[in-house]
Design an enzyme around this catalytic site. Structure first.
Site, PDB file in Angstrom:
ATOM      1  N   ASP A 275       0.845  -1.199   0.000  1.00  0.00           N
ATOM      2  CA  ASP A 275       0.000   0.000   0.000  1.00  0.00           C
ATOM      3  C   ASP A 275       0.876   1.244   0.000  1.00  0.00           C
ATOM      4  OD1 ASP A 275      -1.917   1.911   0.221  1.00  0.00           O
ATOM      5  OD2 ASP A 275      -2.508   1.413   2.293  1.00  0.00           O
ATOM      6  N   LYS A 282       1.536   7.957   0.229  1.00  0.00           N
ATOM      7  CA  LYS A 282       1.930   8.082   1.639  1.00  0.00           C
ATOM      8  C   LYS A 282       3.290   8.763   1.747  1.00  0.00           C
ATOM      9  CE  LYS A 282      -0.267   3.777   3.278  1.00  0.00           C
ATOM     10  NZ  LYS A 282      -1.198   4.397   4.243  1.00  0.00           N
ATOM     11  N   ARG A 356     -11.108  -0.486   2.113  1.00  0.00           N
ATOM     12  CA  ARG A 356     -12.573  -0.551   2.133  1.00  0.00           C
ATOM     13  C   ARG A 356     -13.144  -0.778   0.734  1.00  0.00           C
ATOM     14  NH1 ARG A 356     -12.729   5.293   4.886  1.00  0.00           N
ATOM     15  NH2 ARG A 356     -10.842   4.382   5.768  1.00  0.00           N
TER      16      ARG A 356
HETATM   17  N1  BES Z   1      -3.154   0.253   5.166  1.00  0.00           N
HETATM   18  C1  BES Z   1      -3.530   1.521   5.671  1.00  0.00           C
HETATM   19  C2  BES Z   1      -3.776   1.508   7.180  1.00  0.00           C
HETATM   20  C3  BES Z   1      -2.588   1.255   8.062  1.00  0.00           C
HETATM   21  C4  BES Z   1      -1.874   2.310   8.590  1.00  0.00           C
HETATM   22  C5  BES Z   1      -2.243  -0.028   8.418  1.00  0.00           C
HETATM   23  C6  BES Z   1      -0.808   2.065   9.431  1.00  0.00           C
HETATM   24  C7  BES Z   1      -1.178  -0.283   9.258  1.00  0.00           C
HETATM   25  C8  BES Z   1      -0.463   0.762   9.773  1.00  0.00           C
HETATM   26  C9  BES Z   1      -4.802   2.007   4.994  1.00  0.00           C
HETATM   27  O1  BES Z   1      -5.001   1.589   3.692  1.00  0.00           O
HETATM   28  C10 BES Z   1      -4.755   3.496   4.970  1.00  0.00           C
HETATM   29  O2  BES Z   1      -3.949   4.022   4.257  1.00  0.00           O
HETATM   30  N2  BES Z   1      -5.632   4.119   5.733  1.00  0.00           N
HETATM   31  C11 BES Z   1      -5.694   5.527   5.799  1.00  0.00           C
HETATM   32  C12 BES Z   1      -7.137   5.926   5.608  1.00  0.00           C
HETATM   33  C13 BES Z   1      -7.345   7.381   5.371  1.00  0.00           C
HETATM   34  C14 BES Z   1      -6.768   7.787   4.031  1.00  0.00           C
HETATM   35  C15 BES Z   1      -8.821   7.651   5.423  1.00  0.00           C
HETATM   36  C16 BES Z   1      -5.197   5.972   7.159  1.00  0.00           C
HETATM   37  O3  BES Z   1      -5.460   5.296   8.146  1.00  0.00           O
HETATM   38  O4  BES Z   1      -4.500   6.986   7.219  1.00  0.00           O
HETATM   39 ZN    ZN Z   2      -4.044  -0.163   3.173  1.00  0.00          ZN
HETATM   40 MN    MN Z   3      -4.048   2.902   2.288  1.00  0.00          MN
END
Ligand code: BES
Ligand code: ZN
Ligand code: MN
Length: 501
Positions: A275, A282, A356
């Site tokens: 991801d 990110k 999601r």
């Molecule tokens: N895979 C990430 C969530 C995650 C973050 C898992 C840290 C393990 C450690 C997920 O896909 C993500 O990027 N979530 C975002 C959502 C936001 C953009 C609404 C997040 O949590 O920042």
């Molecule tokens: Zn993710």
């Molecule tokens: Mn993500």
């Protein structure tokens, strides 16, 4: 690893190491006093010296004196009132990990008085200890290296020392614990493997191998079939990578069959092999951890195999949407509008809220395959890690009776979940002027909004487990290495086995 359960006195059991857990302060009486005496008073001396403390999972290894074992290991179980099934699993793991780098082929563990501390008594202790020892053998530092000197020892034999009346029950339970521990390690190994190693296609190949080994039915959907099925959200996420997405579908039992609880349960696991965030990229900080964003998928794949080993033929589905979330010329852009399999339109305002999207389509597909009950598991939000840390999984579910069955499974499995509310007032924050909804609202309450988004894709009883905090440890502990923890594998197995015949 061979498992033996004996009712001999601990000092009569030949093994490379005899491990004895003690509860509370290291003040010894009864059997443990006799062990200490035969070991030449080593434990009493080490306690007086301050080397052996009441600390949970703290341990010492001493010479064994007149014991039949080669070495004596004493380990703290901690305060009596807070000993749980999870603590017993971790005692098993901590014993095994304490012996890392040592030459140990046979390990004997005296169950002691742990059976008085948890529901299920000695049998439960046997199950949790065996599972813990097996989980303790897992060493991710060995995945890409041979001959690691500091790895926990590969045991030929685990000997549990119980009272005569308990031997048969402890044996049966410990065998179950061993199988569950092995399954957790399958999930952990897969989850820990790097993204250049495990692409969606490779993950599907691993699922195929597991399916063959355990007599499971498998179907892997490629982008063409996903397109025919209308999985617009799943495809939008997968589109950015040169490694194409795969929807992995495993089944045990006959097509359409219901389990003994009248359910057709489907476990759906997030399989984001990497991801990067996609176009909503990110920051570089800790981005490498996102190779473990496939942990949910690895967990459901391992869990259905474990259920097949323990109760062959149990009707069950495991669905793992596997993708790589990458930026590129074909990636979904913020503002792209896609149609989900259930016909709802989604305005992707943040390509980093990808879990999601792939889960929504996978949940719809599970229902198309006849699922009457859903549980999804995903490293979904950073917010859950900030709220609950790495020891407690955030969970949602509706209706409450279905969530309550998770609580019961978690209790048997010795795992911790914290139920979070789906607050209706927050749903409107996902409204889009453009489509049926957006894939992420404002950050406030973002954890709850992620569940409200997923809820749009379930029409049957559904549970959502957010393991973003608990899926892997950033640092090693006395009972586990850094990396994948195997969290929720045992709970999913117990949830499914509630429907075993
Ligand atoms: N895979 C990430 C969530 C995650 C973050 C898992 C840290 C393990 C450690 C997920 O896909 C993500 O990027 N979530 C975002 C959502 C936001 C953009 C609404 C997040 O949590 O920042
Ligand atoms: Zn993710
Ligand atoms: Mn993500």
């Amino acid at each position: 690893m061979q498992l033996r359960v004996v009712s001999d006195q601990p000092w009569d059991v030949p093994a490379d190491v005899l491990a004895v857990p003690f509860v509370g302060e290291p003040t010894f009486d009864g059997v443990i006093a006799e062990i200490d005496k035969r070991a030449g008073g080593e434990l009493t001396a080490l306690a007086a010296f301050g080397e052996l403390k009441a600390e949970r999972y703290g341990s010492v290894v001493t010479a064994a004196g007149q014991l039949r074992a080669g070495r004596l290991l004493a380990i703290g179980a901690g305060d009596a009132d807070s000993i749980t099934r999870q603590v017993v699993v971790r005692i098993g793991s901590a014993i095994e990990r304490r012996l890392a780098g040592r030459t140990v082929k046979s390990l004997a563990i005296w169950l002691g008085e742990l059976g008085d501390r948890i529901d299920g008594g000695a049998a439960a202790v046997g199950e949790m200890l065996a599972r813990g020892v097996v989980e303790g053998e897992f060493e991710p530092a060995s995945i890409y290296r041979d001959g690691l000197k500091s790895a926990p020892p590969a045991l030929d034999e685990l000997i549990l020392i119980a009272s005569a009346a308990d031997v048969a029950a402890v044996k049966r339970a410990a065998e179950r614990g061993q199988v569950i521990g092995e399954g957790a390690n399958v999930a952990r190994r897969l989850a820990n493997r790097a993204a250049n190693d495990v692409t969606p296609e490779v993950l599907a190949g691993e699922a195929r191998a597991i399916a063959e080994r355990h007599g499971l039915h498998i179907d892997v959907l490629d982008p063409k079939r996903a397109t025919e099925l209308g999985m617009g959200m799943f495809l939008a996420v997968g589109r950015g990578s040169a490694n194409p997405p795969r929807m992995i579908v495993l089944r045990s039992g006959e097509e359409g069959a219901k389990d003994a609880a009248g359910r057709r349960l489907a476990m759906v696991g997030k399989g984001v092999c990497f991801d990067s965030g996609g176009i909503s990229i990110k920051s570089a900080d800790r981005m490498e951890e996102m190779k473990m964003d496939k942990t949910g998928a690895c967990t459901v794949i391992a869990a259905i195999a474990t259920v097949a080993r323990l109760a062959p033929g149990t009707p069950l589905l495991a669905i793992a949407p596997a993708v790589e979330n990458m930026p590129g010329p074909h990636s979904a852009r913020p503002g792209d509008v896609v149609k989900a399999m259930n016909g709802k339109t989604v305005d992707i305002i943040n390509t980093d809220a990808e879990g999601r999207l792939i889960l929504g389509d996978a949940m719809c597909y599970a229902e198309k395959l006849g699922a009457t009950h859903l549980v999804d598991i995903a490293t979904l939000t950073g917010a859950v890690a900030r709220a609950l840390g790495d020891q407690m999984t955030g969970a949602f579910g509706t209706p409450q009776v279905w969530y309550d069955s998770l609580t019961a499974a978690a209790e048997r499995a010795g795992e911790r979940y914290w139920q979070l509310p789906m607050i209706e007032e927050y749903r409107s924050d996902l409204d889009s002027w453009y489509a049926d909804f957006i894939n992420t609202g404002s950050a406030e309450g973002g954890l709850i909004k992620s569940a409200l988004f997923l809820r749009e894709f379930a029409t049957v009883p559904w549970i959502h487990l957010d393991i973003a905090g608990t899926a892997y440890f950033r640092k090693k502990t006395t009972y586990a290495p850094a990396g994948a923890t195997g969290v929720a594998h045992a709970t999913l197995v117990e949830l499914a086995l509630a429907g075993a015949r």
